[in-house]
Write a protein that holds these residues in place. Structure first.
Motif, PDB file in Angstrom:
ATOM      1  N   GLN A 161      35.913  11.156 -11.504  1.00  0.00           N
ATOM      2  CA  GLN A 161      34.564  11.712 -11.435  1.00  0.00           C
ATOM      3  C   GLN A 161      33.577  10.754 -10.776  1.00  0.00           C
ATOM      4  O   GLN A 161      32.711  11.167 -10.012  1.00  0.00           O
ATOM      5  N   ASP A 187      28.471  18.352 -14.101  1.00  0.00           N
ATOM      6  CA  ASP A 187      29.005  19.492 -13.343  1.00  0.00           C
ATOM      7  C   ASP A 187      29.351  19.098 -11.903  1.00  0.00           C
ATOM      8  O   ASP A 187      28.896  19.703 -10.937  1.00  0.00           O
ATOM      9  N   GLY A 188      30.144  18.044 -11.796  1.00  0.00           N
ATOM     10  CA  GLY A 188      30.579  17.631 -10.457  1.00  0.00           C
ATOM     11  C   GLY A 188      30.785  16.132 -10.384  1.00  0.00           C
ATOM     12  O   GLY A 188      30.463  15.377 -11.306  1.00  0.00           O
ATOM     13  N   GLN A 206      33.839  13.816 -21.863  1.00  0.00           N
ATOM     14  CA  GLN A 206      33.960  15.243 -21.548  1.00  0.00           C
ATOM     15  C   GLN A 206      32.594  15.926 -21.585  1.00  0.00           C
ATOM     16  O   GLN A 206      32.268  16.747 -20.719  1.00  0.00           O
ATOM     17  N   GLU A 207      31.785  15.586 -22.598  1.00  0.00           N
ATOM     18  CA  GLU A 207      30.427  16.150 -22.673  1.00  0.00           C
ATOM     19  C   GLU A 207      29.605  15.744 -21.445  1.00  0.00           C
ATOM     20  O   GLU A 207      28.847  16.547 -20.889  1.00  0.00           O
ATOM     21  N   GLN A 260      30.750  15.027 -18.452  1.00  0.00           N
ATOM     22  CA  GLN A 260      31.249  15.764 -17.293  1.00  0.00           C
ATOM     23  C   GLN A 260      30.659  17.170 -17.232  1.00  0.00           C
ATOM     24  O   GLN A 260      30.314  17.671 -16.157  1.00  0.00           O
ATOM     25  N   HIS A 261      30.527  17.817 -18.403  1.00  0.00           N
ATOM     26  CA  HIS A 261      29.931  19.168 -18.425  1.00  0.00           C
ATOM     27  C   HIS A 261      28.463  19.103 -17.998  1.00  0.00           C
ATOM     28  O   HIS A 261      27.977  20.008 -17.297  1.00  0.00           O
TER      29      HIS A 261
END
Length: 843
Positions: A782, A756-757, A749-750, A752-753
């Motif tokens: 992703q 940003d895409g 999750q970190e 992915q942040h």
């Protein structure tokens, strides 16, 4: 009157060279039979899967007919060529016959890819050996349990309570120790029957092929020694569980050694006198192998030679009639061969000695090379798979080296005048003896060093020195041991007295080996030489020996010619290589990680090197891969996170291979973890710099390849070490590779942040060894990988299907457990190719 024209005998012409070559070959005709026969055996081992045996039989019949036809005319060249071809094809047919089942119901028929539980009854063909595990001090207890192994001849397999006759052999491995059975005893046990594991990484030891060459096609894994029920062939159960005279001798000898030798010397004495190496520790084996003295530890032709000299000396001392002495030597060495389990080097030496002494009895003389060829032929006819035994190869090569040294490296004897005092005469004898030992050691080292380098990837120049020093000590020590062993059965009190000097010699011997091993400069690790180099090297040595016999002009120039040839061969090894593709190799290290990235400019990055089965497994996989390719060294070792199964191979790798730098994240430096603290101290002692990396950094390894760190940031602090795994993105020629370590959902999750895409990649290494919780839908959405690799020691079909559903548009999911090492190549045009070491279908 002088003349510029050389005498007729020294003129160089083709016909005289041909005639001289024919004369040399006629002196040792058996080598012309041995070489094609051995080549046929080696060839069939490589082509048996693709060439039908009927084609070989047909060619053999055609050549045989041609040979008979040539005998009717004058076609000597045709006949000779046909004879060589017949020997070559006979070697192929002989190995084919050796691989056939022993009977109608062979145990190999029950060996399948999926293991099965069976109950068997059979006879132990070898002495059970207890193998201690080589693990770190922090390894869990279950990894420390030793294993007892032996060769088991199957007699019955039980179908329920009914015994069904079977033939064939299995390699039995029992967890733990305490087996109450010895060679020759019958046992009954229940265990899991499975296929031997094959090599799954380049350059790795192939245990399946090794057992195949022993005539063994399956492994029987038994839970513990209590699951084995031994039977003595003697109905009197009060007697020792020994069913043949050799086991009785070995058992009695070991009991005596346990009482009268120091504990640290007992295993060494058993190995050097009886060939029993079950108590030799891995550390001892490493000391002997890396100092070039392994031939002392393993009973070999050297021990047989020392035994023969001992017998001849003892025979003369007690005045045994000269015509009886050959019979005594032949009988004794064959008894010794049986006691030491008939290993190939002892068999070679026993056959060679037998032929020499039989020749003396018959008043027939033959060249040593011819006798060596005869011994080789007899051994290969008896057991053709001996061709692939490393000990046998080194043994024959060592004897060939001795013959070569005697012919090619003559030395002037130290002259002694009759008027000289006795001390000077004795000194001259000692100097002459040292010269002989030095010549013998140098010759053996020159011949065996390339083969040792090819197989074991190291060279030990210290062996040249230590062998000269140890040779007299070993001779006296073995003579003392042989005397002790003889009197053990004839006059036990005298054997007790001899045990004291024998024990002292063993202690001195071990201390000298230990001192030699402590000096690291004595052992050099290096990649395997290519085949062409070995061919050129050995042809040069043979040419050096032949030149002295062929023509005086050749003899004068042989030093320069041989030196120039070998120098050119070494120069060719260091020629710069052409630009290579970007190569990523995911190695099979069980539950762990070792991913080697080889850049087009020749630099290398290693992403993790560790395994839950022990760091040495991972380190050896990396070493063997590089050495097998003729390469050496790591430019950057990147440790993804602080789990030991990702970095515990670093200690071994540092000792054998240069590493320029180690990269890790700030989160890795958790000094509350002893393994991390120990690693950093080890790197500091080895002067290897540690570089901290974080998200946004780019590693400058190759200008044409972008190597970016995507995660973690320096300030990232999550709950688990896995979530701090370094995520590495490699981009080249429009392709992307993502290495993820053990990144769990929180870390994903970190990441992915930060991204940003979406970031589509061509290759994704499945996080946390393919675990379900770490390979969720969001990860695959992703990155949309085309190929997924899983580094794990397990394979479940449902896991493979689940991962395949995650990449519906992708190519495949590859498991190192099934396919072994996975190699991905990307050329400069962006073309991507995937190769698996084990040729199994992808999932």
């Amino acid at each position: 009157m002088s003349s510029s024209t050389p005498p007729e005998s020294s003129r160089l012409d083709t016909q005289s060279l041909y005639n001289q070559t024919v004369v040399i070959l006629r002196r040792q005709p058996l080598i012309l039979l041995l070489l094609p026969f051995a080549a046929g055996i080696a060839t069939w081992e490589q082509i048996e899967a693709i060439v039908p045996i009927t084609a070989v039989v047909l060619c053999w019949m055609v050549l045989l007919g041609s040979w008979f036809y040539s005998r009717r005319g004058s076609g000597h060249t045709l006949g000779f060529s046909c004879l060589l071809g017949i020997c070559f094809l006979t070697g192929m047919l002989h190995l084919y016959a050796a691989y056939l089942p022993a009977g109608r119901q062979d145990i190999r028929e029950l060996v399948e890819p999926e293991r099965r539980l069976i109950r068997v009854h059979g006879k132990l063909l070898s002495t059970p050996i207890v193998k201690q595990k080589q693990v770190s001090e922090r390894a869990p207890d279950w990894q420390r349990v030793p294993a007892t192994t032996a060769d088991l001849a199957i007699e019955h397999v039980y179908a329920g309570k009914t015994p069904v006759p079977f033939t064939g052999r299995l390699w039995i491995t029992i967890r733990g120790e305490g087996l109450k059975a010895d060679r020759g005893d019958h046992i009954e046990t229940t265990g899991w029957l499975e296929q031997p594991f094959a090599a799954s990484n380049p350059g790795e030891f192939d245990f399946r092929s090794y057992l195949k060459h022993q005539g063994i096609r399956g492994i029987l894994r038994v839970q513990d020694a209590a699951s084995v029920r031994p039977f003595s062939t003697n109905e009197d159960s009060t007697k020792e569980s020994t069913s043949d005279w050799t086991s009785l001798i070995r058992h009695h000898w070991r009991q005596f050694a346990a009482k009268h030798l120091k504990p640290e010397n007992q295993s060494l004495a058993g190995a050097m006198i009886l060939g029993v190496r079950n108590n030799i520790t891995p550390e001892q084996q490493e000391q002997f192998s890396q100092t070039g003295t392994m031939h002392f530890l393993a009973v070999s032709g050297l021990h047989v030679g020392i035994l023969i000299f001992f017998l001849i000396g003892a025979g003369k001392l007690i005045r045994i009639p000269r015509n009886w002495l050959p019979y005594l030597v032949i009988i004794t060495i064959w008894m010794y061969a049986f006691i030491t389990d008939m290993n190939p080097p002892v068999m070679r030496a026993s056959f060679l000695a037998t032929f020499v002494f039989v020749g003396k009895l018959l008043a027939r003389q033959a060249t040593l090379l011819n006798l060596l060829s005869l011994a080789g032929l007899v051994l290969l006819v008896w057991q053709p798979t001996m061709m692939f035994d490393v000990g046998a190869q080194l043994s024959f090569l060592a004897v060939a080296a001795i013959i070569w040294g005697n012919e090619s490296l003559p030395f002037r004897r130290t002259s002694t005048n009759l008027d000289h005092p006795n001390w000077r005469k004795h000194l001259g004898s000692i100097v002459s003896g040292l010269k002989k030992v030095t010549r013998l050691t140098l010759s053996i080292w020159l011949f065996t060093a390339p083969l040792v380098l090819l197989i074991f990837h190291f060279i030990a120049p210290i062996g040249l020195l230590i062998n000269v020093i140890l040779a007299p000590l070993v001779m006296v020590m073995l003579w003392t041991g042989y005397l002790m062993s003889v009197f053990l059965f004839l006059l036990p009190p005298l054997a007790v007295l001899l045990s004291y000097p024998f024990d002292a010699f063993l202690s001195l011997f071990q201390s000298l080996i230990g001192m030699a091993h402590e000096h690291g400069w004595g052992t050099w690790y290096a990649p395997s030489p290519p085949v062409w180099f070995l061919v050129l090297y050995y042809v040069s040595l043979l040419g050096f020996a032949a030149a002295r016999q062929l023509h005086p002009q050749f003899a004068r120039w042989r030093w320069i010619a041989t030196g120039a040839t070998i120098a050119v061969a070494f120069l060719l090894l260091f020629l710069p290589q052409l630009t290579k593709p970007l190569t990523i190799t995911v190695l099979n290290v069980g539950h762990g990680s070792a991913i080697l990235v080889e850049y087009p400019n020749g630099n290398r990055l290693l992403y993790d090197v560790g395994s839950i089965d022990g760091g040495k497994r991972a380190a050896r996989a990396v070493q063997n891969l590089l050495w097998n390719q003729g390469e050496m060294g790591i430019n950057c070792l990147l440790v993804s996170h602080a789990d030991v199964d990702h970095f515990n191979g670093t200690h071994t790798l540092i000792a054998t291979m240069p590493i320029a730098t180690v990269c890790c994240s700030p989160q890795f430096l958790d000094f509350d973890q002893p393994a991390v603290d120990e690693l950093i101290e080890k790197l500091d002692r080895a002067d290897i710099p540690v570089q901290l990396i974080q998200a946004g950094d780019q590693l400058r390894i190759d200008e044409k390849v972008a190597t970016k760190v995507l995660f973690p940031q320096a300030r990232t602090r999550l709950h688990q070490d896995n979530d701090h795994s370094v995520v590495l993105l490699i981009e080249y020629a429009g392709r992307r590779i993502l290495l993820t370590g053990d990144l769990e959902p929180e870390g994903q999750q970190e990441l992915q942040h930060l991204l940003d895409g979406r970031l589509p990649v061509d290759l994704l290494t499945a996080p946390h060894h393919g675990a379900h919780e770490a390979n969720g839908r969001s990860l695959f959405e992703q990155f949309s990988p085309g190929i997924v690799t899983v580094s794990s020691n397990s394979y479940l079909p449902e896991t493979a299907r689940e991962l395949q559903r995650q990449i519906p548009d992708g190519e495949a999911v590859y498991f190192t457990r099934n396919q072994g090492a996975i190699r991905i190549e990307i050329d400069s045009k962006g073309e991507l190719r995937v190769q698996t070491f084990l040729q199994e279908s992808k999932n």
